[in-house]
Design a protein around this motif. Structure first.
Motif, PDB file in Angstrom:
ATOM      1  N   UNK A  89     -14.310  -3.612   8.216  1.00  0.00           N
ATOM      2  CA  UNK A  89     -15.764  -3.863   8.708  1.00  0.00           C
ATOM      3  C   UNK A  89     -16.035  -2.315   8.885  1.00  0.00           C
ATOM      4  N   UNK A  90     -15.288  -1.485   9.436  1.00  0.00           N
ATOM      5  CA  UNK A  90     -15.777  -0.163   9.402  1.00  0.00           C
ATOM      6  C   UNK A  90     -16.166   0.704   8.063  1.00  0.00           C
ATOM      7  N   UNK A  91     -15.776   0.101   6.982  1.00  0.00           N
ATOM      8  CA  UNK A  91     -16.074   0.539   5.492  1.00  0.00           C
ATOM      9  C   UNK A  91     -17.228  -0.156   4.832  1.00  0.00           C
ATOM     10  N   UNK A  92     -17.483  -1.671   5.093  1.00  0.00           N
ATOM     11  CA  UNK A  92     -18.048  -2.053   4.475  1.00  0.00           C
ATOM     12  C   UNK A  92     -19.405  -3.034   5.381  1.00  0.00           C
ATOM     13  N   UNK A  93     -19.037  -3.081   6.607  1.00  0.00           N
ATOM     14  CA  UNK A  93     -20.138  -3.881   7.443  1.00  0.00           C
ATOM     15  C   UNK A  93     -19.501  -5.154   7.750  1.00  0.00           C
ATOM     16  N   UNK A  94     -20.452  -6.203   8.054  1.00  0.00           N
ATOM     17  CA  UNK A  94     -20.136  -7.550   8.382  1.00  0.00           C
ATOM     18  C   UNK A  94     -20.161  -8.611   7.487  1.00  0.00           C
ATOM     19  N   UNK A  95     -20.608  -8.676   6.395  1.00  0.00           N
ATOM     20  CA  UNK A  95     -20.816  -9.439   5.594  1.00  0.00           C
ATOM     21  C   UNK A  95     -19.437  -9.830   5.085  1.00  0.00           C
ATOM     22  N   UNK A  96     -19.118 -11.269   5.366  1.00  0.00           N
ATOM     23  CA  UNK A  96     -17.771 -11.686   4.870  1.00  0.00           C
ATOM     24  C   UNK A  96     -17.378 -11.907   3.336  1.00  0.00           C
ATOM     25  N   UNK A  97     -18.655 -11.900   2.578  1.00  0.00           N
ATOM     26  CA  UNK A  97     -18.582 -12.082   1.157  1.00  0.00           C
ATOM     27  C   UNK A  97     -18.034 -10.641   0.452  1.00  0.00           C
ATOM     28  N   UNK A  98     -17.918  -9.717   1.511  1.00  0.00           N
ATOM     29  CA  UNK A  98     -17.314  -8.414   0.981  1.00  0.00           C
ATOM     30  C   UNK A  98     -15.844  -8.153   2.013  1.00  0.00           C
ATOM     31  N   UNK A  99     -16.023  -8.711   3.114  1.00  0.00           N
ATOM     32  CA  UNK A  99     -14.933  -8.442   4.078  1.00  0.00           C
ATOM     33  C   UNK A  99     -13.603  -9.277   3.633  1.00  0.00           C
ATOM     34  N   UNK A 100     -13.802 -10.435   3.017  1.00  0.00           N
ATOM     35  CA  UNK A 100     -12.510 -11.166   2.604  1.00  0.00           C
ATOM     36  C   UNK A 100     -11.827 -10.387   1.396  1.00  0.00           C
ATOM     37  N   UNK A 101     -12.516 -10.093   0.158  1.00  0.00           N
ATOM     38  CA  UNK A 101     -12.025  -9.517  -0.529  1.00  0.00           C
ATOM     39  C   UNK A 101     -11.439  -7.912  -0.522  1.00  0.00           C
ATOM     40  N   UNK A 102     -12.077  -7.332   0.110  1.00  0.00           N
ATOM     41  CA  UNK A 102     -11.533  -5.881   0.441  1.00  0.00           C
ATOM     42  C   UNK A 102     -10.342  -6.127   1.772  1.00  0.00           C
ATOM     43  N   UNK A 103     -10.418  -7.015   2.613  1.00  0.00           N
ATOM     44  CA  UNK A 103      -9.285  -7.266   3.554  1.00  0.00           C
ATOM     45  C   UNK A 103      -7.908  -7.752   2.722  1.00  0.00           C
ATOM     46  N   UNK A 104      -8.156  -8.551   1.598  1.00  0.00           N
ATOM     47  CA  UNK A 104      -7.088  -8.846   0.961  1.00  0.00           C
ATOM     48  C   UNK A 104      -6.541  -7.370   0.214  1.00  0.00           C
ATOM     49  N   UNK A 105      -7.346  -6.764  -0.539  1.00  0.00           N
ATOM     50  CA  UNK A 105      -6.800  -5.570  -1.240  1.00  0.00           C
ATOM     51  C   UNK A 105      -6.308  -4.559  -0.273  1.00  0.00           C
ATOM     52  N   UNK A 106      -6.846  -4.336   0.815  1.00  0.00           N
ATOM     53  CA  UNK A 106      -6.520  -3.471   2.041  1.00  0.00           C
ATOM     54  C   UNK A 106      -5.067  -3.968   2.409  1.00  0.00           C
ATOM     55  N   UNK A 107      -4.913  -5.096   2.782  1.00  0.00           N
ATOM     56  CA  UNK A 107      -3.864  -5.748   3.465  1.00  0.00           C
ATOM     57  C   UNK A 107      -2.687  -5.705   2.386  1.00  0.00           C
ATOM     58  N   UNK A 108      -2.743  -5.940   1.198  1.00  0.00           N
ATOM     59  CA  UNK A 108      -1.761  -5.441   0.214  1.00  0.00           C
ATOM     60  C   UNK A 108      -1.423  -4.296   0.197  1.00  0.00           C
ATOM     61  N   UNK A 109      -2.321  -3.319  -0.060  1.00  0.00           N
ATOM     62  CA  UNK A 109      -2.146  -1.870   0.108  1.00  0.00           C
ATOM     63  C   UNK A 109      -1.372  -1.350   1.277  1.00  0.00           C
ATOM     64  N   UNK A 110      -1.619  -1.954   2.491  1.00  0.00           N
ATOM     65  CA  UNK A 110      -0.773  -1.405   3.704  1.00  0.00           C
ATOM     66  C   UNK A 110       0.586  -2.017   3.688  1.00  0.00           C
ATOM     67  N   UNK A 111       0.780  -3.135   3.270  1.00  0.00           N
ATOM     68  CA  UNK A 111       2.166  -3.465   3.241  1.00  0.00           C
ATOM     69  C   UNK A 111       2.979  -2.931   2.087  1.00  0.00           C
ATOM     70  N   UNK A 112       2.277  -2.894   1.048  1.00  0.00           N
ATOM     71  CA  UNK A 112       3.068  -2.122  -0.045  1.00  0.00           C
ATOM     72  C   UNK A 112       3.378  -0.581   0.319  1.00  0.00           C
ATOM     73  N   UNK A 113       2.640   0.188   0.886  1.00  0.00           N
ATOM     74  CA  UNK A 113       2.809   1.375   1.424  1.00  0.00           C
ATOM     75  C   UNK A 113       3.963   1.270   2.557  1.00  0.00           C
ATOM     76  N   UNK A 114       3.812   0.609   3.376  1.00  0.00           N
ATOM     77  CA  UNK A 114       4.846   0.440   4.473  1.00  0.00           C
ATOM     78  C   UNK A 114       6.257   0.041   3.807  1.00  0.00           C
ATOM     79  N   UNK A 115       6.369  -0.724   2.515  1.00  0.00           N
ATOM     80  CA  UNK A 115       7.496  -1.201   2.085  1.00  0.00           C
ATOM     81  C   UNK A 115       8.145  -0.059   1.435  1.00  0.00           C
TER      82      UNK A 115
END
Length: 334
Positions: free
Chosen positions: A271-297
């Motif tokens: 939300x800090x990056x792209x605002x409150x539109x869920x049409x963007x929040x959901x795909x962005x969150x999917x990408x960033x969630x995968x990025x965070x877990x891969x980096x942590x692993x």
């Protein structure tokens, strides 16, 4: 908000995809067994049966794909929960859904000697659903009904209760302790590709339905009364979104155990990056969630090498400062 125009958001999403793919490749290359990018490429283009090629194909590739899918699923489930409850602290781990799924798996192993991924999947879904219903019921008690604070407290109570029962089962059963202890810390180490393929259909259904709900979630975030006035079937949308949370969180726990903090941290970053539109929040969150877990692993492989830290520990270390900040900001706003 950094990205305002549709063009900027589209470019940003593609950049996230590139980074996600890069980390998947890095996850395949780096680890205890010394390999290189050249060796990794040869493992998939000119397989020779060597130890390195076998490890890259049978161990690291499944691990990297699983981490990406689990991170995406947990992040999307966090978005859905925060929208449904209008609570900035809502996430599968805070509301006890991960703990419920984990308890269900431990019970299935202890009492019914379950050992297959398919069995883990179904009992994880059941445990996640029971936890979600329990939080809703406990949070509804009182004169004011559901409030963000009461939901958070109810989720914490349910999470502690289920975690305590889980520890009780582990104490009385050494066999169960040996089988699930590392899994309960949250880990993608040693997971096979068939583990992912068994759960992937459920995760995919959750991803697709979440994307289809995106525009309706925008209306729901304005408030139930406004959404009803605009013709939205609020009850049906909430039930569908809650079902997606159970699919995504339950499926994630079935594979990797209760990995924490991704569901609460990533939606706020998005939300800090792209605002409150869920049409963007959901795909962005999917990408960033995968990025965070891969980096942590990847980091988890090097902290105490040759041993590995469970990735759930790494996400907790990364996520705790964010959680404290969000908790202070959220409740101060209330």
């Amino acid at each position: 908000m950094l990205l305002k125009t549709q063009f900027q958001k589209t470019v940003g999403l593609y950049l996230c995809l590139v980074l996600l793919l890069f980390l998947i490749c890095a996850s395949i290359v780096y680890g205890y067994t010394d390999t290189s990018w050249k060796v990794a490429l040869e493992a998939f283009t000119d397989f020779n049966g060597s130890k390195e090629h076998l490890i890259l194909q049978s161990v690291r590739l499944p691990r990297s794909l699983i981490a990406a899918c689990i991170g995406a699923s947990l992040a999307i489930s966090g978005v859905l929960m925060q929208t449904l409850t209008k609570n900035p602290l809502a996430s599968p781990e805070i509301f006890g859904i991960n703990a419920g799924a984990g308890l269900a798996v431990v019970i299935s192993v202890t009492i019914f000697s379950a050992g297959s991924t398919q069995a883990y999947t179904w009992v994880s879904f059941l445990g996640a659903a029971i936890a979600a219903i329990g939080v809703y019921i406990v949070g509804s008690f009182g004169r004011e009904g559901l409030t963000p604070l009461k939901l958070t407290l109810a989720g914490s109570v349910v999470a502690v209760l289920f975690s305590s029962i889980t520890q009780g089962f582990l104490v009385i059963s050494e066999t169960t302790l040996d089988q699930v202890l590392f899994w309960l810390a949250g880990s993608v180490q040693g997971r096979k590709l068939d583990t992912l393929t068994a759960v992937l259909p459920y995760l995919a259904v959750g991803w697709v339905i979440s994307l289809l709900l995106a525009s309706k979630l925008n209306l729901l975030s304005m408030g139930d009364d406004v959404a009803k006035g605009l013709g939205l079937k609020v009850g049906f949308i909430k039930l569908t979104a809650a079902s997606c949370v159970i699919l995504l969180a339950g499926g994630a726990v079935a594979i990797a155990g209760p990995v924490g903090f991704i569901g609460i941290v990533i939606p706020h970053i998005t939300r800090a990056i792209i605002g409150i539109d869920h049409r963007w929040i959901i795909p962005y969150s999917a990408m960033l969630g995968g990025i965070l877990l891969l980096a942590a692993d990847i980091l988890a492989r090097y902290v105490i090498m040759p041993q590995e830290v469970p990735v759930g520990v790494m996400t907790a270390i990364i996520g705790t400062p964010f959680f404290i900040h969000i908790a202070r900001k959220g409740f101060n706003a209330n």
